[in-house]
Each structure stands twice: as structure tokens, then as C-alpha cells.
Design a protein around this motif. Structure first.
Motif, PDB file in Angstrom:
ATOM      1  N   ALA A 131      -2.829  11.913  12.279  1.00  0.00           N
ATOM      2  CA  ALA A 131      -3.617  10.214  11.874  1.00  0.00           C
ATOM      3  C   ALA A 131      -3.802  10.110  10.261  1.00  0.00           C
ATOM      4  N   LYS A 132      -2.651  11.492   9.761  1.00  0.00           N
ATOM      5  CA  LYS A 132      -2.587  10.897   9.001  1.00  0.00           C
ATOM      6  C   LYS A 132      -1.986   9.857   8.034  1.00  0.00           C
ATOM      7  N   GLY A 133      -1.945   9.950   6.771  1.00  0.00           N
ATOM      8  CA  GLY A 133      -1.599   8.796   5.776  1.00  0.00           C
ATOM      9  C   GLY A 133      -2.357   7.389   6.425  1.00  0.00           C
ATOM     10  N   ARG A 134      -3.701   7.325   7.085  1.00  0.00           N
ATOM     11  CA  ARG A 134      -4.286   6.281   7.364  1.00  0.00           C
ATOM     12  C   ARG A 134      -5.654   6.222   6.396  1.00  0.00           C
ATOM     13  N   GLY A 135      -5.695   6.590   5.563  1.00  0.00           N
ATOM     14  CA  GLY A 135      -7.046   6.581   4.944  1.00  0.00           C
ATOM     15  C   GLY A 135      -8.469   7.456   5.598  1.00  0.00           C
ATOM     16  N   GLY A 136      -8.894   7.505   4.741  1.00  0.00           N
ATOM     17  CA  GLY A 136     -10.055   8.073   5.650  1.00  0.00           C
ATOM     18  C   GLY A 136      -9.787  10.069   6.100  1.00  0.00           C
ATOM     19  N   ASP A 137     -10.562  10.901   6.980  1.00  0.00           N
ATOM     20  CA  ASP A 137     -10.502  11.690   7.280  1.00  0.00           C
ATOM     21  C   ASP A 137      -9.690  12.205   8.270  1.00  0.00           C
ATOM     22  N   HIS A 138      -8.484  12.791   8.007  1.00  0.00           N
ATOM     23  CA  HIS A 138      -7.265  12.872   9.303  1.00  0.00           C
ATOM     24  C   HIS A 138      -8.017  13.606  10.513  1.00  0.00           C
ATOM     25  N   SER A 139      -9.047  14.254  10.030  1.00  0.00           N
ATOM     26  CA  SER A 139      -9.432  14.900  10.779  1.00  0.00           C
ATOM     27  C   SER A 139      -9.972  14.712  11.824  1.00  0.00           C
ATOM     28  N   GLU A 140     -11.230  13.678  11.424  1.00  0.00           N
ATOM     29  CA  GLU A 140     -12.008  13.242  12.531  1.00  0.00           C
ATOM     30  C   GLU A 140     -11.500  11.411  13.007  1.00  0.00           C
ATOM     31  N   LEU A 141     -10.587  11.474  12.589  1.00  0.00           N
ATOM     32  CA  LEU A 141      -9.829  10.370  12.877  1.00  0.00           C
ATOM     33  C   LEU A 141      -8.971  10.347  14.018  1.00  0.00           C
ATOM     34  N   GLY A 142      -7.820  11.289  13.680  1.00  0.00           N
ATOM     35  CA  GLY A 142      -7.556  12.862  14.927  1.00  0.00           C
ATOM     36  C   GLY A 142      -8.320  12.674  16.254  1.00  0.00           C
ATOM     37  N   ALA A 143      -9.481  12.788  16.115  1.00  0.00           N
ATOM     38  CA  ALA A 143     -10.313  13.412  16.860  1.00  0.00           C
ATOM     39  C   ALA A 143     -10.231  11.987  18.023  1.00  0.00           C
ATOM     40  N   ASP A 144     -11.148  11.809  16.725  1.00  0.00           N
ATOM     41  CA  ASP A 144     -10.624   9.747  18.179  1.00  0.00           C
ATOM     42  C   ASP A 144      -9.696   9.507  18.461  1.00  0.00           C
ATOM     43  N   ILE A 145      -8.584  10.065  17.825  1.00  0.00           N
ATOM     44  CA  ILE A 145      -6.811   9.418  18.880  1.00  0.00           C
ATOM     45  C   ILE A 145      -7.177  10.063  20.403  1.00  0.00           C
ATOM     46  N   ALA A 146      -7.326  11.742  20.300  1.00  0.00           N
ATOM     47  CA  ALA A 146      -7.427  12.293  21.371  1.00  0.00           C
ATOM     48  C   ALA A 146      -8.135  12.239  22.144  1.00  0.00           C
TER      49      ALA A 146
END
Length: 661
Positions: free
Chosen positions: A541-556
Motif C-alpha cells: 500500500a505504499k504511495g497511497r497516502g496514509g499509513d501503508h501498514s494499516e492500508l496494507g492490512a486492509d488489502i490482506a
């Protein structure tokens, strides 16, 4: 080469000749040969060169058209050379009736031969003589060279007869490539035409010459890539010689020019070597890279070919890359560059390998153009050590084969035929939502990712073909995604694939001397696929703005069920993505000798399974950041944190950190 009507604003040979005629002559008035002072002539040519360069720069800064600027720079040097040559033979070294041995042709080679020059490029010249070097010719060549050097031009030169040139070309691929691009500039044109005729007849058309040239150029390219790091995703790339740079485009065109006798990329479309889309990719990349190269040279006032961190923001500003939500202007510039470099890499890899295959011997074709094969592996024909397909509509009839192809090749240790990879790229539209939801396709992808057989190589091959970014669209969003900091050395997608490769090496025991704890712990985790998927998604989720770790968890949470994961596996993957920086931040930024630090870390981790997974993921992640990021200090801190937390979570039964080491 067509020129705009206002090219005389760059350089005007008639004006130069007129100015030369006004210069005062030196020597007694009754002397048989009088000429202007060399210093006066040099000043006149230097002024013409400076004025021409200034005009080209003005045009470039108004248009940002590096391709046109490169052609105009070559035009400027052409005209100055012709004027200088005319002046030399008329005044400095007059010879009203030169003998056969006193003729000479001035021939451009290398990039100058292609009609392309950057502001600080070398000018490669070949002075062609009939059969021997007459004293008059040596004096003339020496005069021209010293004059060019005094103008501040960097000149690479050689003087050879036609026979010498052909003889050296037979054993030296560099000279052969130079002659392939040779272009007449001034002097005795018949010598150049004789050289070109003999080069084609005796070199290009010689039996086996084409295949030898292809192999030599591909080997040369591979050595160059290895010397520069062998990655097109280094964050300070060399846009000329790096992977995916201008030299890769040159390699492609050299091979095409050698084999097909073409002088333009468009001609390759007519010969059905390139498709219209592939030719457009070539032209787009060539134009973009030339524009960047000109801007780099002007910005640094030297022949700089690297997009260094300090130059990138200034270039982004020049090319009007503005900040957008979630991406700075400099990141947008670099992502554009990396996408171009990826396109160049894909195009040259497939094209060069296809040409190599087409020009090899002993291939029998079906009427459809697909070769007959004697062996099959799981429905895929095998040509040597390369998988192919039986029919050109195979992917249309079974889109899952687009994933199965890569899994089969990986499991059997086979390459994929370049013609098949080309078909894959032409059928990327089949990688749609229907294929993404297909259980068999997802099972095959998971097998590729978690395979004990080189998952990094298989995933990289999928990514280069465009399949990975379409099958996992969130990964497609980080392809060529810049990480603009002094910490990371690669783009997000490259870092991710390298991390998968490092994880595989840890599991295989290849790094046990460097990371002994991770090499042991990895065999204690309950689910390998949780570890591999979490690492694949950790920066998704890098490059989307916000915390990429939190956004990445949503993608997972969205992707793991699609891959067939159970709920507990999905939750573990999401937790690892969400907290993939927790262990490194704790080890490197907190006092791990403080019991409260261990207690806080352990309360977040909660279980030995998560601790083990997090340790291995952290080690793979850090080692994939860059070649000099991992060190003994970091290893020691992670080791201490791991053992102290393990001791805490097991109620002190595992012993303290010191005894556990």
C-alpha cells in the motif's frame, strides 16, 4: 534526416564561409599561399559552436524535446566539420590535384553515426583512406583533430584504410558495431560507399555472422547490467548504461539493423519484427530518455548519466511533475522513469530472445508459425529447456494457462520460450476479474509464491510479462513505485521480489552463517504460506497516502480469502503486514534492556508463532532494502529482542537472552 526550415539559426555554413573570407591573411603579400591566423579561425568556429549550442539549449528548454535536440546537436557538429574540412583543404592544406592515396573520407561512428549527440557526448570519427596513409592525409587529419580538441570537443578517432577497417571488424565486435552505424560526413564519399558495400557483403552477409552478432550484443548487455548492479529499479539509475536505459534500446536496434538492414524502427513494423504497439513503446522510451539525458547534462554541466537523489527534485520541477495526494512530484517523475525502464526491459528481452530463436537453425514451423516439438510437459510443448504453447489461441481457450505456464516452468526448472512470452503480453486483457476469482488460478499463484523452487525468479518473470500486476492489481500499483528516501535502494516492487528471494534463501539454509536465528526459527513456524504472503504484501500500500501498514492490512483482509486462506491465516497475515515495522522499530529505537520495552513488545506480539513469523519477515525485509543496510549491530539487537521476548512469552522457561544465544 529532415530538418526544420530554421536550422540555419543553429549553424549557417554560408555565413561561416563569408566570415572566414573577411579574416586578414598572414604572410608576405607576394607569398604563393596566405591564410588567416589560426587563432582567428579558431575564434570564429568557437563562436559558431557556442551560438549553435545556445540555440539548441533554448529550443530544448522551450520544448523539452531531447530527441530533436540530440539530432540538432549532431547537425551542428556535421556542419562545423564540413566547414572546417573545406577551409582546411582550401587554405591550410591546399592540394589542387590529390592523388588516389591522398583522398580521405570523414565518417561518423557510434552515437554520432546514428545522428544523436548529447551536450557532452564524445564525437566518434573514422578517417577512411584508400590503402595507405599518405603524408598529406596525416597532416590534414592532424590539423582537423587538433582544431576540434582546441574547440573543447571530446573526439574519439581512428584512421584506417578500407581494408584495415574490414579486417579489424571481423574480430572486434565494438568496431563492427561502430561501422554498422557509420555515416558519411565529409571528404571523398566514394571511400565511404566502398566501405559500406564491403561491410555488408563481407561481414553482415557472411555465414553465421548474424547469430554471432546477436550473441555478442546480448552477452555485452548482460555484462554491462551486472557491472551496474543488474537491476533497472535502483533508485539512482544510470539512464544511459543501466538496465532499461538508452543502451538497451541501442542494443535492440543494432541487432535489428544488422539482421534486417533497416534504418528506422518503423521499418521493423513493416518487416513484422515489431508490432505497432512495440514500436510505439520504443519511440516513447527513446524520447523520454533523451529528454532526461539532455536535462541532466545541462543541469550538471557535464556528461552526467545518473539520476542521483540530489538531482531528481530539480528534474521533476523542470518537467512539471507536481505533488499529488499520496505522491510527491519527484516520486511521480521516478515512477514514470521506472515504468519506461520496465517497458524497455520487457521489449528488449522479448525482442532480442525472439530474434535469437528465429535465426537459430533446425526449427521446423507449423503453418500457424508455432514450431513442432518432440516433448511435452503437462500439456506445454518443450523446445530445448523452454516451455511453449501448442496453439496460438491456447490462452483464449483457457485463460488459467496464463498462470499455469509460469507455475509449470518454475516447478520443472524450465525457461519460457520468448515467442510464448510475447503471446502472453498480447493476451494480458484475459487477466480480468474472472481469472482473479478463479480458484485454480489462485491456487497456482500461491504455489508459485510459496514454492521451494526459486519463487523470486518466477514472480519476476510474471511481473516482467505484466501478468503479476494484473492478477494482483494492488501489486500493479506499486510496480515502479519510488521510495524517495536515503534508506531504500530499490522501487517497492523490486524490494518486494528481492525480499521473497531472501526469505527463500533463509529457508533453504543458504544464509545460516549470516542470520542463524532466522534460519532456525523459520522451520518452527506453523504456516509457511502465511509468512510468504505477508512478506509479499508488507509494502503493497505504499504511495497511497496514509499509513501503508494499516492500508496494507486492509488489502490482506481482501486478498487472503481469495487465495483460499482460513480465517486465522488471514488474520495472521493482516497482523504481520500491519506490524511489519514493529520489531525493527523496537530493536533499533527503544532500549531493549528495559523490561518495560520487552513487556510492551510482547503484549503486542502475544504469541511465539507471531514472534517467529515477525522475526523472519523483519530480517528478510531489512536485507532487501539495500546492499549495505544489514550489519552485525542490527543482527545483535534483533537477536536480543527475539530471545528476551521469547523468554517473556514462555514464562521464563526458555532462559534469558544471554544463555539462549
Amino acid at each position: 534526416m529532415e530538418r526544420p526550415a530554421d536550422q540555419r539559426a543553429i549553424v549557417n555554413r554560408r555565413a561561416i564561409a563569408a566570415r572566414l573570407a573577411t579574416l586578414p591573411l598572414e604572410g608576405p603579400s607576394d607569398a604563393p599561399a596566405r591564410a588567416p591566423a589560426r587563432s582567428d579561425v579558431l575564434a570564429l568556429f568557437r563562436a559558431a559552436l557556442d551560438e549553435g549550442r545556445a540555440e539548441i539549449r533554448r529550443r530544448f528548454e522551450a520544448t523539452r524535446d531531447g530527441r530533436m535536440a540530440a539530432e540538432e546537436m549532431s547537425f551542428l557538429v556535421d556542419q562545423l566539420l564540413r566547414s572546417l574540412h573545406e577551409f582546411a583543404i582550401a587554405t591550410a592544406y591546399p592540394n589542387a590535384n590529390p592523388s588516389t592515396g591522398e583522398r580521405v573520407a570523414i565518417v561518423a561512428t557510434g552515437g554520432y553515426g546514428r545522428g544523436e549527440l548529447a551536450p557532452f557526448s564524445d564525437i566518434d570519427l573514422l578517417f577512411v583512406t584508400p590503402y595507405k596513409r599518405a603524408p598529406y592525409v596525416e597532416q590534414l587529419v592532424e590539423y582537423l583533430l587538433y582544431f576540434l580538441w582546441d574547440l573543447g570537443l571530446k573526439v574519439g578517432q581512428a584512421t584506417r584504410s578500407v581494408d584495415e577497417s574490414i579486417r579489424q571488424t571481423t574480430s572486434d565486435m565494438t568496431i563492427r558495431t561502430g561501422l554498422l552505424e557509420a555515416r558519411f560526413v565529409a571528404g571523398e564519399q566514394s571511400l565511404y560507399l566502398d566501405l559500406r558495400r564491403r561491410f555488408r557483403k563481407e561481414i553482415q552477409e557472411a555465414p553465421g555472422s548474424g547469430l554471432a552478432f546477436v550473441e555478442a550484443k546480448l552477452s555485452e548487455r548482460n555484462r554491462r547490467h551486472k557491472r551496474l548492479g543488474d537491476s533497472r529499479y535502483a533508485l539512482e539509475p544510470n539512464i544511459k548504461d543501466g538496465k532499461g536505459g538508452l543502451r538497451d534500446l541501442h542494443t535492440l536496434f543494432w541487432i535489428a539493423k544488422y539482421l534486417y538492414r533497416v534504418r528506422s524502427v518503423d521499418a521493423l513494423v513493416g518487416r513484422k519484427v515489431l508490432t505497432e504497439d512495440e514500436a510505439a513503446t520504443f519511440r516513447k522510451a527513446d524520447a523520454f530518455l533523451w529528454s532526461l539525458r539532455f536535462a541532466l547534462h545541462y543541469l550538471t554541466d557535464r556528461a552526467e548519466e545518473r539520476l542521483t537523489f540530489d538531482l531528481q527534485p530539480r528534474l521533476a520541477e523542470q518537467f512539471a511533475y507536481t505533488d499529488h495526494a499520496g505522491a510527491r512530484g519527484v516520486e511521480r517523475l521516478m515512477r514514470h522513469y521506472f515504468l519506461i525502464a520496465k517497458g524497455v526491459g520487457d521489449l528488449t528481452r522479448i525482442f532480442c530472445a525472439t530474434l535469437e530463436a528465429q535465426h537459430s537453425k533446425g526449427r521446423v514451423q507449423r503453418a500457424s508459425g508455432v514450431p513442432f516439438f518432440k516433448k511435452e510437459v503437462e500439456g506445454f510443448p518443450v523446445d530445448g529447456d523452454r516451455l511453449s504453447i501448442a496453439e496460438r489461441d491456447a490462452f483464449m481457450r483457457d485463460p488459467v494457462a496464463l498462470i499455469r505456464l509460469f507455475e509449470t516452468a518454475q516447478r520443472h526448472g524450465l525457461d519460457i520460450h520468448p515467442a510464448t512470452l510475447r503471446l502472453v503480453t498480447r493476451h494480458l486483457r484475459l487477466v480480468d476479474q474472472g481469472l482473479r476469482d478463479n480458484p485454480e488460478a489462485n491456487r497456482l499463484f500461491l504455489d508459485i509464491l510459496t514454492s521451494p523452487h526459486a519463487p523470486e525468479a518466477a514472480l519476476r518473470r510474471m511481473s516482467e510479462a505484466g501478468v503479476l500486476g494484473r492478477f494482483i492489481p494492488d501489486f500493479g500499483r506499486v510496480v515502479a513505485q519510488m521510495q524517495y528516501d536515503m534508506y531504500h535502494s530499490y522501487t517497492v516492487d523490486e524490494h518486494t521480489l528481492m525480499a521473497i528471494g531472501i526469505l527463500h534463501r533463509i529457508e533453504q539454509g543458504e544464509l545460516k552463517d549470516e542470520v542463524p536465528i532466522a534460519s532456525d526459527v523459520i522451520h518452527k513456524v506453523l504456516s509457511r504460506r502465511v509468512l510468504y504472503v505477508a512478506l509479499f504484501l508488507h509494502d503493497i500500500a505504499k504511495g497511497r497516502g496514509g499509513d501503508h501498514s494499516e492500508l496494507g492490512a486492509d488489502i490482506a483482509h481482501g486478498l487472503c480469502p481469495r487465495l483460499g486462506f482460513e480465517d486465522w491465516e488471514t488474520e495472521t497475515v493482516a497482523w504481520l503486514v500491519r506490524y511489519h515495522l514493529l520489531m525493527s522499530n523496537t530493536a533499533f529505537k527503544r532500549d531493549i534492556d528495559d523490561p518495560q520495552t520487552i513487556e510492551a513488545f510482547a503484549s503486542e506480539v502475544q504469541s511465539l508463532e507471531r514472534l517467529r513469523l515477525l522475526l523472519v519477515l523483519t530480517v528478510a525485509d531489512i536485507r532487501a532494502v539495500g546492499p549495505r543496510i544489514w550489519n552485525g549491530w542490527k543482527a545483535q539487537l534483533l537477536r536480543d529482542l527475539y530471545y528476551r521476548t521469547e523468554n517473556y512469552l514462555s514464562g521464563g522457561l526458555s532462559g534469558d537472552a544471554t544463555s539462549a544465544r
